[in-house]
Design an enzyme around this catalytic site. Structure first.
Site, PDB file in Angstrom:
ATOM      1  N   TYR A  56       0.846  -1.191   0.000  1.00  0.00           N
ATOM      2  CA  TYR A  56       0.000   0.000   0.000  1.00  0.00           C
ATOM      3  C   TYR A  56       0.882   1.241   0.000  1.00  0.00           C
ATOM      4  O   TYR A  56       1.182   1.809   1.036  1.00  0.00           O
ATOM      5  CB  TYR A  56      -0.925   0.021   1.220  1.00  0.00           C
ATOM      6  CG  TYR A  56      -1.856  -1.158   1.355  1.00  0.00           C
ATOM      7  CD1 TYR A  56      -2.157  -1.968   0.265  1.00  0.00           C
ATOM      8  CD2 TYR A  56      -2.429  -1.468   2.582  1.00  0.00           C
ATOM      9  CE1 TYR A  56      -3.012  -3.055   0.404  1.00  0.00           C
ATOM     10  CE2 TYR A  56      -3.291  -2.543   2.726  1.00  0.00           C
ATOM     11  CZ  TYR A  56      -3.573  -3.334   1.643  1.00  0.00           C
ATOM     12  OH  TYR A  56      -4.420  -4.406   1.791  1.00  0.00           O
ATOM     13  N   ARG A 291     -21.120  -2.143  16.139  1.00  0.00           N
ATOM     14  CA  ARG A 291     -21.036  -3.093  17.255  1.00  0.00           C
ATOM     15  C   ARG A 291     -22.206  -2.964  18.218  1.00  0.00           C
ATOM     16  O   ARG A 291     -22.431  -3.835  19.067  1.00  0.00           O
ATOM     17  CB  ARG A 291     -19.703  -2.903  17.990  1.00  0.00           C
ATOM     18  CG  ARG A 291     -19.572  -1.579  18.702  1.00  0.00           C
ATOM     19  CD  ARG A 291     -18.111  -1.121  18.822  1.00  0.00           C
ATOM     20  NE  ARG A 291     -17.233  -2.148  19.301  1.00  0.00           N
ATOM     21  CZ  ARG A 291     -16.850  -2.275  20.582  1.00  0.00           C
ATOM     22  NH1 ARG A 291     -17.309  -1.438  21.497  1.00  0.00           N
ATOM     23  NH2 ARG A 291     -16.025  -3.230  20.941  1.00  0.00           N
TER      24      ARG A 291
END
Length: 327
Positions: A56, A291
């Site tokens: 990356y 979450r």
């Protein structure tokens, strides 16, 4: 609701954070000053399972994270994964040689400023036998240069064979409500059987499963956005897949949450660690709030029915890139 999942001997907060987009692939090449706010927000929220790779940038993504960790003295708060297996500083080819693995872990450690918690082989090299690459990865673990080792975008057969040579801790592969290929090719089942953590990258379908999708045509992507090279995002496939994403949005409305939140929560409900990426602090907050979403059994069945019925059109990578996955 799923707030953490087991990884080895750890309980890690989910979802995690995929750092690729801050310096690679989506038309972004952020400076440290531009990237710091989203990394700070992740730290603040407790989103501490981070994913990077040598390729990356190349090297830039690891260096950004290393600079951040040093500046904010937060190494003990983060779980950092990186990857070798691509000759990022040479010709960009796939290589899993022992020599490459040993050389690239040293570069990773130098750029990060510390040893990664998890080190993957990013893509599998058909010209290097697992009998060479897996012992080399295991040696890194024995040398204390990483605690865990993993494979990325391998086949179920490769995962099983690799795990017979040395314990594989993680497999990373694309998985989302928009892409469930690995449920049918055996990779998900094999990981579960062998007690290998499944790390789901592109949990938002590379950008399909978001609110306010900003693209009206395939020509709207930045010139260097990798999606210009992917069949799933081009021509008639673009418009067909956009309609599918709209169906998932209707499900999110019923749940009184955002599309990314229900998409990420659904992955956690499958027992997988999602690593959504973003460059915007507000999007990170939104993603991490997944979450808090409770998916009841009936809701899970409803979404599964939708996932199975609405299959996307087009390959998920370019023709050349498709040759390097599932090996």
């Amino acid at each position: 609701m799923v707030k953490s999942l087991r990884f080895g001997d750890l309980d890690v907060p989910v979802p995690g954070f995929g750092a690729m987009g801050i310096s690679f692939a989506l038309g972004n090449d952020l400076s440290y000053e531009q990237a710091e706010p989203v990394l700070l927000e992740a730290l603040k929220q407790g989103c501490t399972f981070w994913d990077t790779a040598v390729s990356y940038g190349p090297g830039k993504n690891e260096k950004l994270i290393g600079e951040f960790v040093k500046k904010h003295n937060c190494r003990d708060k983060l779980f950092i994964a990186s990857k070798c297996g691509v000759a990022a500083f040479e010709d960009g080819s796939i290589t899993n040689s022992a020599e490459h693995i040993q050389a690239y872990i040293e570069g990773t450690i130098e750029r990060l400023g510390f040893t990664p918690d998890l080190y993957y082989i990013h893509r599998m090299d058909p010209n290097t036998p697992l009998e060479e690459s897996i012992p080399a990865m295991d040696l890194l673990r024995k040398q204390g240069k990483t605690k865990y080792i993993g494979l990325s975008e391998c086949s179920a057969e490769t995962l099983r064979k690799a795990n017979s040579i040395a314990k594989i801790d993680a497999v990373q592969a694309e998985y989302s409500a928009f892409e469930t290929l690995h449920e049918t090719d055996g990779l998900v089942d094999t990981a579960r059987e062998l007690d290998i953590s499944f790390i789901a990258y592109a949990p938002l379908g590379h950008g399909w499963l978001v609110e306010n999708f900003p693209y009206e045509t395939p020509d709207d992507f930045a010139p260097d956005d990798y999606r210009r090279q992917i069949p799933k995002w081009q021509g008639d496939n673009f418009y067909a897949n956009k309609r599918i994403a709209d169906k998932f949005k209707e499900l999110a409305r019923k749940k009184n949450c955002t599309l990314p939140q229900i998409a990420i929560a659904w992955i956690a409900a499958q027992g997988m660690i999602a690593i959504p990426g973003t460059t915007k602090p507000e999007r990170l907050i939104e993603n991490f709030a997944a979450r808090e979403i409770e998916i009841a059994e009936e809701e899970n069945k409803e979404m599964r029915k939708l996932v199975d019925a609405l299959k996307p059109q087009g390959d998920r990578y370019s023709e050349s890139a498709m040759k390097n996955i599932g090996k």
